[in-house]
Design an enzyme around this catalytic site. Structure first.
Site, mmCIF file in Angstrom:
data_model
loop_
_atom_site.group_PDB
_atom_site.id
_atom_site.type_symbol
_atom_site.label_atom_id
_atom_site.label_comp_id
_atom_site.label_asym_id
_atom_site.label_seq_id
_atom_site.Cartn_x
_atom_site.Cartn_y
_atom_site.Cartn_z
ATOM 1 N N CYS A 8 0.865 -1.184 0.000
ATOM 2 C CA CYS A 8 0.000 0.000 0.000
ATOM 3 C C CYS A 8 0.902 1.235 0.000
ATOM 4 O O CYS A 8 2.072 1.141 -0.394
ATOM 5 C CB CYS A 8 -0.983 -0.019 1.173
ATOM 6 S SG CYS A 8 -0.224 -0.030 2.813
ATOM 7 N N ASN A 11 2.165 1.512 4.433
ATOM 8 C CA ASN A 11 2.517 0.242 5.097
ATOM 9 C C ASN A 11 2.215 0.267 6.604
ATOM 10 O O ASN A 11 2.897 -0.373 7.396
ATOM 11 C CB ASN A 11 3.988 -0.132 4.831
ATOM 12 C CG ASN A 11 4.357 -1.562 5.217
ATOM 13 O OD1 ASN A 11 5.465 -1.820 5.662
ATOM 14 N ND2 ASN A 11 3.452 -2.494 5.078
ATOM 15 N N CYS A 13 -1.497 0.675 7.390
ATOM 16 C CA CYS A 13 -2.940 0.371 7.466
ATOM 17 C C CYS A 13 -3.291 -0.867 6.633
ATOM 18 O O CYS A 13 -3.411 -1.966 7.160
ATOM 19 C CB CYS A 13 -3.777 1.573 7.008
ATOM 20 S SG CYS A 13 -3.525 3.065 8.009
ATOM 21 N N ARG A 14 -3.459 -0.692 5.315
ATOM 22 C CA ARG A 14 -4.015 -1.779 4.495
ATOM 23 C C ARG A 14 -3.083 -2.976 4.342
ATOM 24 O O ARG A 14 -3.505 -4.125 4.532
ATOM 25 C CB ARG A 14 -4.390 -1.239 3.104
ATOM 26 C CG ARG A 14 -5.545 -0.270 3.142
ATOM 27 C CD ARG A 14 -5.662 0.530 1.867
ATOM 28 N NE ARG A 14 -4.535 1.439 1.694
ATOM 29 C CZ ARG A 14 -4.350 2.221 0.637
ATOM 30 N NH1 ARG A 14 -5.208 2.167 -0.365
ATOM 31 N NH2 ARG A 14 -3.328 3.035 0.584
ATOM 32 N N SER A 15 -1.825 -2.740 3.952
ATOM 33 C CA SER A 15 -0.983 -3.907 3.624
ATOM 34 C C SER A 15 -0.562 -4.739 4.848
ATOM 35 O O SER A 15 -0.552 -5.969 4.748
ATOM 36 C CB SER A 15 0.213 -3.518 2.749
ATOM 37 O OG SER A 15 1.095 -2.638 3.395
ATOM 38 N N ASP A 126 -8.202 3.869 0.801
ATOM 39 C CA ASP A 126 -7.241 4.322 1.818
ATOM 40 C C ASP A 126 -8.017 4.796 3.051
ATOM 41 O O ASP A 126 -8.775 5.759 2.969
ATOM 42 C CB ASP A 126 -6.431 5.473 1.203
ATOM 43 C CG ASP A 126 -5.362 5.989 2.147
ATOM 44 O OD1 ASP A 126 -5.415 5.677 3.356
ATOM 45 O OD2 ASP A 126 -4.478 6.711 1.670
HETATM 46 P P1 4NP Z 1 -1.865 2.752 4.070
HETATM 47 O O1 4NP Z 1 -2.543 4.091 4.634
HETATM 48 O O2 4NP Z 1 -1.287 3.105 2.719
HETATM 49 O O3 4NP Z 1 -3.031 1.802 3.957
HETATM 50 O O4 4NP Z 1 -0.834 2.327 5.087
HETATM 51 C C1 4NP Z 1 -1.854 5.310 4.700
HETATM 52 C C2 4NP Z 1 -0.980 5.542 5.737
HETATM 53 C C3 4NP Z 1 -0.310 6.756 5.810
HETATM 54 C C4 4NP Z 1 -0.532 7.729 4.853
HETATM 55 C C5 4NP Z 1 -1.402 7.485 3.805
HETATM 56 C C6 4NP Z 1 -2.072 6.263 3.731
HETATM 57 N N1 4NP Z 1 0.133 8.983 4.956
HETATM 58 O O5 4NP Z 1 -0.128 9.862 4.105
HETATM 59 O O6 4NP Z 1 0.950 9.183 5.873
#
Ligand code: 4NP
Length: 161
Positions: A8, A11, A13-15, A126
């Site tokens: 993702c 790294n 939340c989703r992945s 997201d």
């Molecule tokens: P992820 O979510 O890609 O599912 O881990 C996010 C975590 C952090 C951010 C964006 C999405 N960020 O902009 O910091």
């Protein structure tokens, strides 16, 4: 050994949640020895960090063990992993850019929901800037997508307990 990398943006939340769900499923199926899994982000925003608190709460609520530190996708990943599964189109774009830069232009990158009939082309949204409910939503999306992905690769590689 089949190597699966969930990707993702951050790294956190989703992945990492996808990786935790995948590990839980292969363990329950008794086929964990056939797989190696990991997760990574295309950005460097959260390197070294634990998953987001909301991710951890969501995993706990679903009795899924989550253990990960944020890391960024690197050159070796394109050689090492058989299946690189992205959460959304921005991840795919980032991965396509990286793979060309690193000389792995032919490497196939998958959108995780492409394994679900009827959900092809759909992203795992997201959840970072939303509320807690977004994490329950991505949990059920990932649970379904990973079931379909596992069915596909178990059949393709003839992996049965
Ligand atoms: P992820 O979510 O890609 O599912 O881990 C996010 C975590 C952090 C951010 C964006 C999405 N960020 O902009 O910091």
């Amino acid at each position: 050994m089949i190597k699966v990398l969930f990707v993702c943006l951050g790294n956190i939340c989703r992945s990492p949640l996808a990786e935790a769900i995948f590990n839980d499923k292969v363990k329950k199926l008794g086929i964990e020895s056939y797989f190696k899994s990991d997760s990574a982000g295309t950005s460097d925003y959260h390197i070294g960090e634990l998953p987001d608190e909301r991710t951890i709460r969501c995993a706990n609520a679903n009795n899924i063990k989550i253990q990960h530190r944020g890391r960024q996708v690197n050159r070796v990943d394109f050689r090492e992993f058989d299946y690189i599964l992205a959460m959304d189109h921005q991840n795919i774009q980032n991965l396509n850019h990286m793979k060309s830069k690193y000389g792995f232009g032919e490497k196939e990158i998958y959108l995780i929901r492409d394994f679900v009939e009827g959900s092809e082309g759909q992203p795992v949204p997201d959840p970072y800037y939303g509320g807690e409910e977004g994490f329950h939503e991505i949990y059920s999306i990932l649970d379904e997508a990973i079931n379909h992905f596992l069915n596909t690769i178990q059949e393709r590689h003839r992996i049965y307990a």
